[in-house]
Design a protein around this motif. Sequence first.
Motif, PDB file in Angstrom:
ATOM      1  N   GLY A 136      -0.673  17.895 -38.179  1.00 39.30           N
ATOM      2  CA  GLY A 136      -0.604  18.562 -36.885  1.00 39.30           C
ATOM      3  C   GLY A 136       0.529  19.559 -36.747  1.00 39.30           C
ATOM      4  N   TRP A 181      -8.666  23.195 -36.468  1.00 38.95           N
ATOM      5  CA  TRP A 181      -9.113  22.723 -35.159  1.00 38.95           C
ATOM      6  C   TRP A 181      -9.559  23.900 -34.301  1.00 38.95           C
ATOM      7  N   PRO A 182     -10.386  23.640 -33.273  1.00 44.09           N
ATOM      8  CA  PRO A 182     -10.860  24.712 -32.400  1.00 44.09           C
ATOM      9  C   PRO A 182      -9.742  25.574 -31.815  1.00 44.09           C
ATOM     10  N   ARG A 199     -16.399  16.074 -40.121  1.00 41.74           N
ATOM     11  CA  ARG A 199     -17.319  14.938 -40.130  1.00 41.74           C
ATOM     12  C   ARG A 199     -17.809  14.704 -38.708  1.00 41.74           C
ATOM     13  N   LEU A 202     -15.687  14.363 -35.182  1.00 44.00           N
ATOM     14  CA  LEU A 202     -14.389  15.030 -35.247  1.00 44.00           C
ATOM     15  C   LEU A 202     -14.608  16.508 -34.953  1.00 44.00           C
ATOM     16  N   GLU A 203     -13.782  17.093 -34.078  1.00 41.63           N
ATOM     17  CA  GLU A 203     -13.946  18.495 -33.733  1.00 41.63           C
ATOM     18  C   GLU A 203     -13.378  19.457 -34.778  1.00 41.63           C
TER      19      GLU A 203
ATOM     20  N   LEU B  62     -11.821   8.493 -36.848  1.00 43.92           N
ATOM     21  CA  LEU B  62     -12.170   8.598 -35.435  1.00 43.92           C
ATOM     22  C   LEU B  62     -11.346   7.588 -34.639  1.00 43.92           C
ATOM     23  N   LYS B 152      -9.646  15.433 -28.273  1.00 45.74           N
ATOM     24  CA  LYS B 152     -10.318  15.607 -29.565  1.00 45.74           C
ATOM     25  C   LYS B 152     -10.054  17.015 -30.096  1.00 45.74           C
ATOM     26  N   ALA B 153      -9.187  17.749 -29.399  1.00 55.30           N
ATOM     27  CA  ALA B 153      -9.047  19.169 -29.738  1.00 55.30           C
ATOM     28  C   ALA B 153      -7.999  19.473 -30.785  1.00 55.30           C
ATOM     29  N   ARG B 154      -7.103  18.524 -31.032  1.00 55.03           N
ATOM     30  CA  ARG B 154      -6.070  18.801 -32.053  1.00 55.03           C
ATOM     31  C   ARG B 154      -5.518  17.508 -32.608  1.00 55.03           C
ATOM     32  N   GLU B 155      -4.748  17.660 -33.660  1.00 56.05           N
ATOM     33  CA  GLU B 155      -4.115  16.503 -34.296  1.00 56.05           C
ATOM     34  C   GLU B 155      -2.974  15.999 -33.418  1.00 56.05           C
TER      35      GLU B 155
END
Lengths: 305, 287
Positions: A136, A181-182, A199, A202-203, B62, B152-155
Amino acid sequence: MNVSPAPHRHRVFGLNVDACVPLPVEARADDAGPADVEIVEGSVPSDLPNVRVHGVRFQAADGRAMLTVDGVARFLVEAGRRITIARDAAADDDDVRVFLLGPVLGALLNQRGELVLRGSAIAVDGKGVLFLGASGAGKSTLAAALKKRGGVFLADDLCVVRPAADGSMSVHAGFNQLKLWPDSLAQLGMPLSGLPCVRRGLEKRRVTPDGGRQPQPVLVRKIYVLRGPSRRGIAFTPTEGVRKFNLLNQQTYRSGFIDGLDEKIGHDRLAMQLAQQVPLTIVHRSDELSQLDTLALRCLKDLRA
Amino acid sequence: MNRFVWLASYPKSGNTWFRVFLTNFLRDGDAPVSINDLADAPIASARAAFDLAVGYDSSEMLADEIERLRPEVYLHRARQAHEPIYCKIHDACTVLPDGRALVPPAATQCAIYIVRNPLDVGVSLAHHFGHGDIERVIREMADPAHALFATKAREMNQLRQKLLTWSGHVRSWVDAPEMRVHVVRYEDMKLKSEETFASALRFLGLPDDAARVRKAIAFSRFDELRRQEEASGFSEKLLQAKAFFRQGEVGSWREVLTSEQVRHLIAEHRTVMTQLGYLTPAGELTF
């Protein structure tokens, strides 16, 4: 007719890999030599004998490691040469690949005595640049930004750095895949549609970088360790000495898979070699993704200084 | 094997203050400890500690897959520990779909549950997340599906933490089966410090030496925490908040909440507020 258990023949990280699932990298030529690594489907025991090191879902013993991903697969990694996948009925290829190309391959490479680093690699003006840091921190995003500005994509997620005969350290091309990531894709001006998810559930998306591939290893000339967003904004802090070595060591991919003392010593020696040869700078980034362009330009300026 | 001493709370309820007190008490030094160097383990939802225990990177797992592994992770860490693990936790003490407790009693020595008047919690939360939106916070405190680090948009460097509603959170810990839980109210830490901290120490099986307790209380005074944060920052402050140690008062909700907001919060959480003494049986606020 005999059907090969590993019909997909690739070359990645300077190794010939035969796999039972297609991997995101080119096929290798027929005359390119036998496999260094085989990845096959098969049965895997639920426990290894003589376990020396273990966690909740991994075991290591006598040159073998086993990783279990519930609902996906059990992976047996042997002597740096063979991965056996016992796949769960519910798992699809994407589920398997995500772990196969990450922690499982990381374990195999460790068994081969390789120095593996978590991060991305780009060649800028022919020089290898590594972007390392915690999950991240923005490594893949920054690498993609530099690729957009003329850099050549080398690797994402795992970087393999090897010494040449003269001791100089080079980074080897990995899989032809960047995971973003988006939020990052938006910042890079890349459309989301058409990009497959890494997968189900997961986005994060898989991007196949365009442009040339780099078949030869590239000398590592710079390492950036990215820290998460900071109120102070963008800051570049060169680092030396013991601090530099410790920081580099933290970025290596090993977490318990190195179960022998010899492997640990070998590993540290390689990390030391890399630390001695290559300047390392800690990069703090802004808390706004919109600063990505500024960060990429600062990076290029730093590299060309 | 019971090793974890959970320091549990809904966010912004005084958990850090308690941990600063505990560290000062345990280290028994001549000067206040640094707020960036507390004695407890990383938060129960720290991803790095999870990955280390599992044996590989969880960044592409997940949230539900991760949750299913967490009980075993705590059991594993408890087995490996040689001494108590003081561990901050914001997760509600939930039960997984398969019936296992997220926080296994078998890995638990005991829990301290730190609680604060939800009216003050609401005000503090709006500041902590930097948006100042009290209405949003009130909605979240009433939402049984509310969770931290659930995007769910980033780490994220923490795992998803299901909070339940504020009331649900309290009940999940206070009524947790097979768990020894001691409740500590923020307001009592503030207004009856010595007695409250000493009682918590006795529960933890630690000596409640009066002079040592008084010294630890002095070293963890709010103005000391704020002074330290101003001087060298605080690693647990979110980027978007102006300060972590902001006001530290009891009843500051009176300056901020509208009567409608107060009514709303009381309507949502009346039962638990009454049980904890934040409302009299007649429904009057006590702080």
